[in-house]
Scaffold this active site. Sequence first.
Site, PDB file in Angstrom:
ATOM      1  N   SER A 267       0.839  -1.194   0.000  1.00  0.00           N
ATOM      2  CA  SER A 267       0.000   0.000   0.000  1.00  0.00           C
ATOM      3  C   SER A 267       0.877   1.247   0.000  1.00  0.00           C
ATOM      4  O   SER A 267       2.082   1.173   0.243  1.00  0.00           O
ATOM      5  CB  SER A 267      -0.901   0.013   1.237  1.00  0.00           C
ATOM      6  OG  SER A 267      -0.140   0.272   2.410  1.00  0.00           O
ATOM      7  N   LYS A 268       0.249   2.397  -0.255  1.00  0.00           N
ATOM      8  CA  LYS A 268       1.025   3.649  -0.244  1.00  0.00           C
ATOM      9  C   LYS A 268       1.565   3.951   1.146  1.00  0.00           C
ATOM     10  O   LYS A 268       2.586   4.601   1.293  1.00  0.00           O
ATOM     11  CB  LYS A 268       0.186   4.809  -0.764  1.00  0.00           C
ATOM     12  CG  LYS A 268      -0.893   5.330   0.158  1.00  0.00           C
ATOM     13  CD  LYS A 268      -1.587   6.531  -0.460  1.00  0.00           C
ATOM     14  CE  LYS A 268      -2.663   7.109   0.444  1.00  0.00           C
ATOM     15  NZ  LYS A 268      -2.136   7.665   1.697  1.00  0.00           N
ATOM     16  N   ARG A 269       0.890   3.429   2.160  1.00  0.00           N
ATOM     17  CA  ARG A 269       1.377   3.644   3.533  1.00  0.00           C
ATOM     18  C   ARG A 269       2.718   2.944   3.749  1.00  0.00           C
ATOM     19  O   ARG A 269       3.557   3.425   4.504  1.00  0.00           O
ATOM     20  CB  ARG A 269       0.341   3.151   4.543  1.00  0.00           C
ATOM     21  CG  ARG A 269      -0.896   4.038   4.633  1.00  0.00           C
ATOM     22  CD  ARG A 269      -1.877   3.524   5.659  1.00  0.00           C
ATOM     23  NE  ARG A 269      -2.470   2.255   5.243  1.00  0.00           N
ATOM     24  CZ  ARG A 269      -3.484   2.146   4.397  1.00  0.00           C
ATOM     25  NH1 ARG A 269      -4.007   3.237   3.865  1.00  0.00           N
ATOM     26  NH2 ARG A 269      -3.967   0.968   4.081  1.00  0.00           N
ATOM     27  N   GLY A 271       4.991   2.587   1.467  1.00  0.00           N
ATOM     28  CA  GLY A 271       5.974   3.458   0.841  1.00  0.00           C
ATOM     29  C   GLY A 271       6.318   4.638   1.731  1.00  0.00           C
ATOM     30  O   GLY A 271       7.482   4.999   1.888  1.00  0.00           O
ATOM     31  N   ASP A 272       5.295   5.258   2.322  1.00  0.00           N
ATOM     32  CA  ASP A 272       5.511   6.400   3.222  1.00  0.00           C
ATOM     33  C   ASP A 272       6.378   5.987   4.410  1.00  0.00           C
ATOM     34  O   ASP A 272       7.283   6.711   4.825  1.00  0.00           O
ATOM     35  CB  ASP A 272       4.165   6.934   3.732  1.00  0.00           C
ATOM     36  CG  ASP A 272       3.327   7.557   2.623  1.00  0.00           C
ATOM     37  OD1 ASP A 272       3.922   7.925   1.587  1.00  0.00           O
ATOM     38  OD2 ASP A 272       2.101   7.664   2.784  1.00  0.00           O
TER      39      ASP A 272
END
Length: 508
Positions: A267-269, A271-272
């Site tokens: 998920s993009k989380r 990546g963050d």
Amino acid sequence: MSKKVRVRFAPSPTGPLHIGGVRTALFNYLFAKKHGGDFILRIEDTDQNRFVEGAEKYIVEALSWLNISFDEGGGKGGKYGPYRQSERKGIYKQYAEQLIATGNAYYAFDTSEELNFHRKDHEEKGKTFIYNWHNREKLNNSISLSQEEVTAKIKNGTDYVVRFKMHNSKVGSESIISTQDIVRGQVSFKKELLDDKVLFKSDGMPTYHLANIVDDHSMKITHVIRGEEWLPSVPLHIALYQAFGWEVPEFAHLPLIMKPVGKGKLSKRDGDKMGFPVFPIQWKTKEGEVFSGYREDGYFPETVINMLALLGWNPGTEQEIFSLSELVESFDLDRINKAGAKFDPEKTKWFQHHYLQVKDNKTLTSLFSKLLENKGIVTNNDISIIVASIKERATFVNDLWEQGNFFFEAPTEYDEKASKKVFKEGTCEIMTKVLGLLNECNEFTSDEVSRRVKEWLTSQEIGFGKVMMPLRLSLVGEMKGPDVFDIAAILGKKETISRIQKTISFLS
């Protein structure tokens, strides 16, 4: 293959394109090109509530950056367009009505309050409410109502949806829907466990399921290659094809891209949290939130393509480096894995390092020159020579600055740890001698400077480290960079002498 391969990538413009979606586009593209077929880009924007301004433009720009070119789609046209579902709105209602006329679908007038009541009632009894053959004759629809009541409701403008009649309660061979998925193998579903999905909404727009099937048939799609999250939709889609009397395309459901650490889908989380992009190019929300992209983080498109191709697919050999044309040649749906593919940010950097090393110096020099220009750096040094001398240690173009900033800015201080180790008693005198040698050099090349200094060191029986290390600190400010004589030659006689003089002054 007997007929021309036609595949499509059909994203929804509900936000930025995740790299999972990019991989789906890539696999469709590779399969089409491998078989001399067509790759279509279709925008599925039937869900107007989730539509995000700029998302479609983002999708097209991302695919363009990655060189995943589509043969038909928005901006390119094609004889099966339009390729934006909102522009095909008038097409779908006739197909919904066709299903009703053939007894494969029905009008449902249930209000949200009525449906919520049934859901809550089932929950209190420890059951799950499913709108299907078990209860459709007891609910508010054209099956339970008389023809007069149905006609009156439609005439009076009562809101309705069109539902697909998935199962008619007759148990037997017809209650099983099966297909041979290219990736998954044989997959089967029991009709009686499935609900009667909404095909046409009260706002006059089709749901994904109806629009998807109608468009794939209309656009002569031969293979549907998509993520495994769509596997539960297969029985409905096959049933719809059968209800229309259309040929069913072949399906291939791709494995998920998994988190680098732990379990679950990337998920993009993630990546963050872990500091890597999950989007091909940067995305900015209306609220000003910025999500990083591979392009803006300095990755080359060929890096991203190579990395994504090997997430869930393997060539059956030890080869890891593939150009796009080599991927087309090697790609085979039969070599896609069923299991999820774990994403590896470090492996992505490994690919990036490789592609920077093989990038021609002219291109790298151009990219690095733009970086220098953005920093306001003006130099007379030959940037191409600098790039060639430092690129081995670089993974990104930005690394060229980190590895070679001293070529453009004289050090204002010296690395503390290195200084304590290198600058010792007698270093000042040695560097003064070296300064004299360099002053005598008429031809200030790497070879000439190296010859003079090394001959002097040998004649004086002085260890190389006593000169090489303080000379590097003088010119660079820290213990990094290419061959120290190459550095001196690139800096030139005047600048080299100036930096050594500054060191002598510092040591004094």
